[in-house]
Scaffold this motif. Structure first.
Motif, PDB file in Angstrom:
ATOM      1  N   LEU A 136     -12.415  25.379  21.012  1.00  0.00           N
ATOM      2  CA  LEU A 136     -12.639  24.569  19.991  1.00  0.00           C
ATOM      3  C   LEU A 136     -12.153  22.814  20.365  1.00  0.00           C
ATOM      4  O   LEU A 136     -11.260  22.810  21.035  1.00  0.00           O
ATOM      5  CB  LEU A 136     -11.419  24.796  18.707  1.00  0.00           C
ATOM      6  N   GLU A 137     -13.277  22.085  20.024  1.00  0.00           N
ATOM      7  CA  GLU A 137     -12.976  20.685  20.634  1.00  0.00           C
ATOM      8  C   GLU A 137     -13.177  19.790  19.319  1.00  0.00           C
ATOM      9  O   GLU A 137     -14.102  20.079  18.449  1.00  0.00           O
ATOM     10  CB  GLU A 137     -14.032  20.289  21.640  1.00  0.00           C
ATOM     11  N   LEU A 138     -12.506  18.758  19.377  1.00  0.00           N
ATOM     12  CA  LEU A 138     -12.625  18.006  18.143  1.00  0.00           C
ATOM     13  C   LEU A 138     -12.900  16.531  19.109  1.00  0.00           C
ATOM     14  O   LEU A 138     -11.839  16.242  19.812  1.00  0.00           O
ATOM     15  CB  LEU A 138     -11.147  17.517  17.429  1.00  0.00           C
ATOM     16  N   VAL A 139     -13.781  15.832  18.610  1.00  0.00           N
ATOM     17  CA  VAL A 139     -14.248  14.496  19.220  1.00  0.00           C
ATOM     18  C   VAL A 139     -14.336  13.464  18.184  1.00  0.00           C
ATOM     19  O   VAL A 139     -15.120  13.568  17.256  1.00  0.00           O
ATOM     20  CB  VAL A 139     -15.720  14.437  19.704  1.00  0.00           C
ATOM     21  N   ALA A 140     -13.562  12.308  18.371  1.00  0.00           N
ATOM     22  CA  ALA A 140     -13.650  11.260  17.472  1.00  0.00           C
ATOM     23  C   ALA A 140     -14.746  10.573  17.622  1.00  0.00           C
ATOM     24  O   ALA A 140     -15.007   9.904  18.626  1.00  0.00           O
ATOM     25  CB  ALA A 140     -12.171  10.482  17.707  1.00  0.00           C
ATOM     26  N   LEU A 141     -15.514  10.503  16.626  1.00  0.00           N
ATOM     27  CA  LEU A 141     -16.633   9.485  16.341  1.00  0.00           C
ATOM     28  C   LEU A 141     -16.286   8.229  15.558  1.00  0.00           C
ATOM     29  O   LEU A 141     -16.867   7.110  15.898  1.00  0.00           O
ATOM     30  CB  LEU A 141     -17.865  10.272  15.778  1.00  0.00           C
ATOM     31  N   ALA A 142     -15.114   8.196  14.771  1.00  0.00           N
ATOM     32  CA  ALA A 142     -14.934   7.072  13.864  1.00  0.00           C
ATOM     33  C   ALA A 142     -13.235   7.363  13.634  1.00  0.00           C
ATOM     34  O   ALA A 142     -13.101   8.780  13.526  1.00  0.00           O
ATOM     35  CB  ALA A 142     -15.831   6.564  12.744  1.00  0.00           C
ATOM     36  N   ARG A 177      -6.118  19.342  16.956  1.00  0.00           N
ATOM     37  CA  ARG A 177      -6.672  20.181  18.053  1.00  0.00           C
ATOM     38  C   ARG A 177      -5.814  21.440  18.197  1.00  0.00           C
ATOM     39  O   ARG A 177      -6.180  22.439  18.188  1.00  0.00           O
ATOM     40  CB  ARG A 177      -7.148  19.603  19.059  1.00  0.00           C
ATOM     41  N   ALA A 178      -4.618  21.003  18.602  1.00  0.00           N
ATOM     42  CA  ALA A 178      -3.548  22.233  19.144  1.00  0.00           C
ATOM     43  C   ALA A 178      -3.422  23.181  17.688  1.00  0.00           C
ATOM     44  O   ALA A 178      -3.411  24.383  18.175  1.00  0.00           O
ATOM     45  CB  ALA A 178      -2.230  21.268  19.588  1.00  0.00           C
ATOM     46  N   THR A 185      -8.358  30.206  18.699  1.00  0.00           N
ATOM     47  CA  THR A 185      -8.981  30.448  20.126  1.00  0.00           C
ATOM     48  C   THR A 185      -8.456  31.924  20.528  1.00  0.00           C
ATOM     49  O   THR A 185      -7.482  32.466  20.493  1.00  0.00           O
ATOM     50  CB  THR A 185      -8.266  29.355  21.218  1.00  0.00           C
ATOM     51  N   GLY A 186      -9.248  32.711  21.323  1.00  0.00           N
ATOM     52  CA  GLY A 186      -9.311  34.094  21.640  1.00  0.00           C
ATOM     53  C   GLY A 186      -9.374  35.042  20.307  1.00  0.00           C
ATOM     54  O   GLY A 186      -9.111  36.196  20.633  1.00  0.00           O
ATOM     55  N   ARG A 187      -9.666  34.724  19.334  1.00  0.00           N
ATOM     56  CA  ARG A 187      -9.576  35.488  18.041  1.00  0.00           C
ATOM     57  C   ARG A 187     -11.151  35.798  17.916  1.00  0.00           C
ATOM     58  O   ARG A 187     -11.983  34.961  18.111  1.00  0.00           O
ATOM     59  CB  ARG A 187      -9.187  34.922  16.815  1.00  0.00           C
ATOM     60  N   ALA A 210      -6.153  16.258   6.506  1.00  0.00           N
ATOM     61  CA  ALA A 210      -7.224  16.093   7.505  1.00  0.00           C
ATOM     62  C   ALA A 210      -7.317  17.747   8.068  1.00  0.00           C
ATOM     63  O   ALA A 210      -8.148  18.244   8.225  1.00  0.00           O
ATOM     64  CB  ALA A 210      -6.912  15.246   8.590  1.00  0.00           C
ATOM     65  N   LEU A 211      -6.015  18.352   8.234  1.00  0.00           N
ATOM     66  CA  LEU A 211      -6.141  19.737   8.447  1.00  0.00           C
ATOM     67  C   LEU A 211      -6.822  20.547   7.547  1.00  0.00           C
ATOM     68  O   LEU A 211      -7.762  21.495   8.210  1.00  0.00           O
ATOM     69  CB  LEU A 211      -4.801  20.149   8.764  1.00  0.00           C
ATOM     70  N   ARG A 212      -6.651  20.463   6.102  1.00  0.00           N
ATOM     71  CA  ARG A 212      -7.250  21.387   5.319  1.00  0.00           C
ATOM     72  C   ARG A 212      -8.781  20.965   5.350  1.00  0.00           C
ATOM     73  O   ARG A 212      -9.522  21.898   5.384  1.00  0.00           O
ATOM     74  CB  ARG A 212      -6.789  21.061   3.987  1.00  0.00           C
TER      75      ARG A 212
END
Length: 343
Positions: A136-142, A177-178, A185-187, A210-212
């Protein structure tokens, strides 16, 4: 009862009708095939075939054409699959070489299959329902907009834009991300979705907005992984072959557009010991596709078996189409296996 020679007469009628698109008469069979008997004897064999509803007269001429039942006997007992030529094998291999991703590979698969057969090509995506999430990756665009990337061990990749209700900085991003990675991950895909649902049921503080939001979007994307998917090519071939259909081609066009019917049909086809299947004409009537035939071959993906095949009129070259589906399926299996081994 149909004699052994009668079955060979049926084979000749199917082959000649597919090749010429003209009803086949006894004199034509004597001229084109080496039966060593008179036209009158062939007519007697044809009469027995007609009594068994394996052939029929389309009009008052002396020629006969196969029925759907006749095609079924041909496919089950008389068809001999022709091996792909060296040129055809080379074309498949070069066409499928070095795809950029799974979507590209599947698109190439149906394109080469429709070129080989002249029919509508169909390919089920590998099922990702049993796949495991590897990244899983989170990339900041703004500050308040991220790109979510999900990757499975079966080759599935998902990218989704995520507008956030709050702004996040690099530290917040690393924490989000963590937390999400630790959960999924792995599931397996289904297990990951359940774990995120449990998270949503327990996290409701303003600080976790944000997490929700991210969890809800990931759940939605995991749902997409669990859905069956079909890719197709060559729909224009139906218009060129419209004269081969007894009725309208519109049900076929609707099935191509909606996909659900074709996915059900392909999933329910029964394969033989070689992983090959054919569903012919009236056998497809429960799906509204009684005018069409579908032939398919299993291929192996890391997450299980899926199918690739072609759809067209009942007057199709079954041996060649089955051979093409089998050859493409084998290359597709090899490509997916090599991709898995390289991970």
């Amino acid at each position: 009862m149909v004699t052994e020679r009668g079955l060979q007469v049926l084979r000749a009628i199917v082959q000649d009708y597919v090749e010429t698109h003209e009803p086949v008469g006894s004199r034509s069979i004597v001229d084109r095939h080496s039966f060593g008997v008179s036209a009158a004897t062939i007519r007697n064999d044809m009469a027995l075939l007609e009594d068994e509803e394996l052939i029929t007269a389309p009009h008052t001429s002396s020629g006969r054409v196969p029925t759907d039942k006749g095609y079924r006997v041909f496919v089950n007992h008389l068809a001999q699959l022709r091996p792909m030529s060296a040129a055809q094998r080379s074309a498949i291999e070069s066409f499928l070489a070095e795809p950029s991703d799974l979507d590209d590979l599947m698109a190439r698969t149906v394109r080469v299959l429709t070129q080989l057969t002249g029919q509508v090509a169909l390919a089920q995506y590998p099922s990702f329902a049993r796949a495991h999430l590897t990244h899983l990756e989170l990339v900041a665009l703004a500050p308040n907009r991220l790109l979510i990337v999900l990757v499975t061990d079966a080759g599935g990749v998902s990218q989704r834009m995520a507008p956030l209700p709050v702004e996040v900085d690099e530290a917040d991003l690393a924490l989000l991300r963590a937390r999400l990675s630790a959960l999924i991950t792995g599931r397996a895909v289904s297990d990951a979705a359940d774990r995120l649902q449990n998270l949503l049921a327990t996290v409701d503080t303003p600080n976790d907005a944000a997490l929700r939001t991210l969890a809800a979007i990931v759940i939605d994307e995991l749902g997409e992984f669990r859905q069956e998917k079909l890719v197709m090519a060559g729909a224009a071939t139906l218009a060129r072959r419209e004269q081969d259909f007894r009725g309208s081609i519109h049900p076929l066009l609707e099935a191509i557009e909606e996909q659900v019917t074709l996915l059900r049909l392909m999933s329910e086809m029964v394969t033989d010991e070689h992983g090959l299947a054919a569903s012919i004409g009236t056998e497809n009537a429960p799906f509204g596709l009684g005018e069409a035939s579908i032939v398919a071959s299993n291929y192996a993906a890391p997450s299980g078996m899926a199918r690739v095949g072609v759809m067209g009129p009942t007057r199709m070259d079954y041996p060649s189409n089955l051979a093409a589906a089998r050859a493409v399926a084998r290359y597709l299996t090899r490509m997916l296996d090599e991709d898995e081994a390289s991970r």
